[in-house]
Design a protein around this motif. Sequence first.
Motif, short mmCIF file in Angstrom:
data_model
loop_
_atom_site.label_atom_id
_atom_site.label_comp_id
_atom_site.label_asym_id
_atom_site.label_seq_id
_atom_site.Cartn_x
_atom_site.Cartn_y
_atom_site.Cartn_z
N ASP A 204 0.83 -1.21 0.00
CA ASP A 204 0.00 0.00 0.00
C ASP A 204 0.86 1.26 0.00
OD1 ASP A 204 -2.13 -1.71 0.10
OD2 ASP A 204 -2.78 -1.16 2.11
N ALA A 205 1.92 1.25 0.82
CA ALA A 205 2.79 2.43 0.89
C ALA A 205 3.44 2.71 -0.46
CB ALA A 205 3.85 2.22 1.97
N ASN A 206 3.80 1.66 -1.17
CA ASN A 206 4.42 1.83 -2.48
C ASN A 206 3.44 2.43 -3.48
OD1 ASN A 206 6.79 1.24 -4.24
ND2 ASN A 206 5.31 -0.05 -5.30
N VAL A 207 2.19 1.98 -3.46
CA VAL A 207 1.16 2.57 -4.32
C VAL A 207 1.02 4.05 -4.03
CG1 VAL A 207 -1.32 2.63 -4.81
CG2 VAL A 207 -0.12 0.44 -4.71
N ARG A 208 0.96 4.41 -2.75
CA ARG A 208 0.82 5.82 -2.39
C ARG A 208 2.00 6.65 -2.90
NH1 ARG A 208 -0.11 3.45 2.81
NH2 ARG A 208 -2.35 3.15 3.15
N ALA A 209 3.20 6.10 -2.76
CA ALA A 209 4.39 6.85 -3.18
C ALA A 209 4.42 7.05 -4.69
CB ALA A 209 5.65 6.11 -2.71
N VAL A 210 4.06 6.02 -5.44
CA VAL A 210 4.04 6.14 -6.91
C VAL A 210 2.97 7.14 -7.33
CG1 VAL A 210 3.59 4.92 -9.06
CG2 VAL A 210 4.99 3.84 -7.29
N GLY B 261 -9.39 19.64 -12.95
CA GLY B 261 -10.47 18.67 -12.90
C GLY B 261 -10.53 17.74 -14.10
N GLU B 262 -9.57 17.86 -15.00
CA GLU B 262 -9.56 17.02 -16.19
C GLU B 262 -8.98 15.63 -15.92
OE1 GLU B 262 -8.20 19.32 -19.89
OE2 GLU B 262 -7.43 20.53 -18.21
N LEU B 263 -8.27 15.48 -14.82
CA LEU B 263 -7.55 14.24 -14.53
C LEU B 263 -7.66 13.89 -13.06
CD1 LEU B 263 -5.40 12.03 -15.40
CD2 LEU B 263 -3.65 13.71 -14.72
N ALA B 264 -7.78 12.60 -12.79
CA ALA B 264 -7.60 12.07 -11.43
C ALA B 264 -6.49 11.04 -11.47
CB ALA B 264 -8.89 11.44 -10.91
N ILE B 265 -5.64 11.07 -10.47
CA ILE B 265 -4.59 10.06 -10.30
C ILE B 265 -4.91 9.32 -9.01
CG2 ILE B 265 -2.11 9.61 -10.11
CD1 ILE B 265 -1.62 12.31 -11.48
N VAL B 266 -5.23 8.05 -9.13
CA VAL B 266 -5.82 7.29 -8.04
C VAL B 266 -4.96 6.07 -7.72
CG1 VAL B 266 -7.84 5.90 -7.38
CG2 VAL B 266 -8.15 8.07 -8.60
N GLY B 267 -4.78 5.78 -6.44
CA GLY B 267 -4.11 4.56 -6.02
C GLY B 267 -5.13 3.48 -5.68
N ALA B 268 -4.84 2.25 -6.08
CA ALA B 268 -5.77 1.15 -5.83
C ALA B 268 -4.99 -0.15 -5.65
CB ALA B 268 -6.77 1.02 -6.97
N ARG B 269 -5.70 -1.16 -5.20
CA ARG B 269 -5.07 -2.46 -4.92
C ARG B 269 -6.01 -3.59 -5.32
NH1 ARG B 269 -1.98 -4.65 0.43
NH2 ARG B 269 -2.92 -6.73 0.51
N TYR B 270 -5.45 -4.63 -5.92
CA TYR B 270 -6.20 -5.81 -6.33
C TYR B 270 -5.91 -6.94 -5.35
CZ TYR B 270 -7.67 -9.75 -9.32
OH TYR B 270 -8.27 -10.87 -9.83
N GLU B 271 -6.99 -7.53 -4.82
CA GLU B 271 -6.86 -8.65 -3.89
C GLU B 271 -6.98 -9.96 -4.66
OE1 GLU B 271 -5.85 -7.94 -1.05
OE2 GLU B 271 -6.44 -5.84 -0.83
N LEU B 272 -5.94 -10.76 -4.63
CA LEU B 272 -5.95 -12.01 -5.38
C LEU B 272 -7.00 -12.98 -4.84
CD1 LEU B 272 -2.10 -12.62 -5.73
CD2 LEU B 272 -3.67 -11.75 -7.48
N ASP B 273 -7.26 -12.94 -3.53
CA ASP B 273 -8.18 -13.93 -2.97
C ASP B 273 -9.64 -13.63 -3.28
OD1 ASP B 273 -8.29 -11.72 -1.32
OD2 ASP B 273 -7.77 -12.78 0.52
#
Length: 257
Positions: free
Chosen positions: A214-220, A237-249
């Motif tokens: 999670d910390a790495n996603v935030r930093a990137v 307002g033309e762009l959003a840069i969003v951090g997200a995570r995919y759960e394999l389970d």
Amino acid sequence: MNSDRSAGSQPASAAHQRFALPSLARRALLRAGLTGAAALGTTAALGTATASAAPATPTSRRRPGTPAEALRELAAGNQRWRTFRERHPDESPAVRQSLISSQHPFALVLGCIDSRVPPELVFDQGLGDLMTVRSAGEVLDEAVLGSVAYGVLELDIPLVLVLGHQSCGAVKAAVAADESGERLPAHIQYIADQIAPNIDRTQEGDARVDSTIDANVRAVRARLAAEPDLAAKVTSGELAIVGARYELDTQRVHRVA
């Protein structure tokens, strides 16, 4: 979900010239050459998966044009994926033919190279829908930064999604190398070096790896948001840069606050 797209508090990159907007003529040439060969929330769902937020192909689907619409479409696609109701859109002969001369992707996904997390499948999207950039651990270098900038500045993509994932091997390797002091072979050490500043040293064992993902996603995400030309798009307002995570389970994508 809480807003996670502010860029103003981040230090601006010294390489502003790298992403300077080209002239209209140059932009037209870039588009022709390459195509020819918010917002919103915390850790609940990626977005509100409303049913009719489907984007357009040349025949029937209206493409998302705003960051919020793009997030909703990704959320809806991920819900289809994890409930085994995929539509496999934009694969028809008509769509393939239409994409010969141009492309209009509605989101750029910067994800890991992990074979278990292909963005087009995870979000149930098709040809021409997503621009994808993948590197181990979502690590940024000049090629990755340039690829993201191209999608946003040349193709007017309204959403950049930095997608980490559960059990990331690159993060595991970086944490293990940091703890052992041993160097990784060949260019893999470069990946570990880029992730190392984001290691969560308040945790131990598997919890350290999980928190570092999670910390790495935030930093990137923060580094992208600090790029001046991208930051200007966010501010307008033309762009959003969003951090997200995919759960394999669970196959679920959620926001990383």
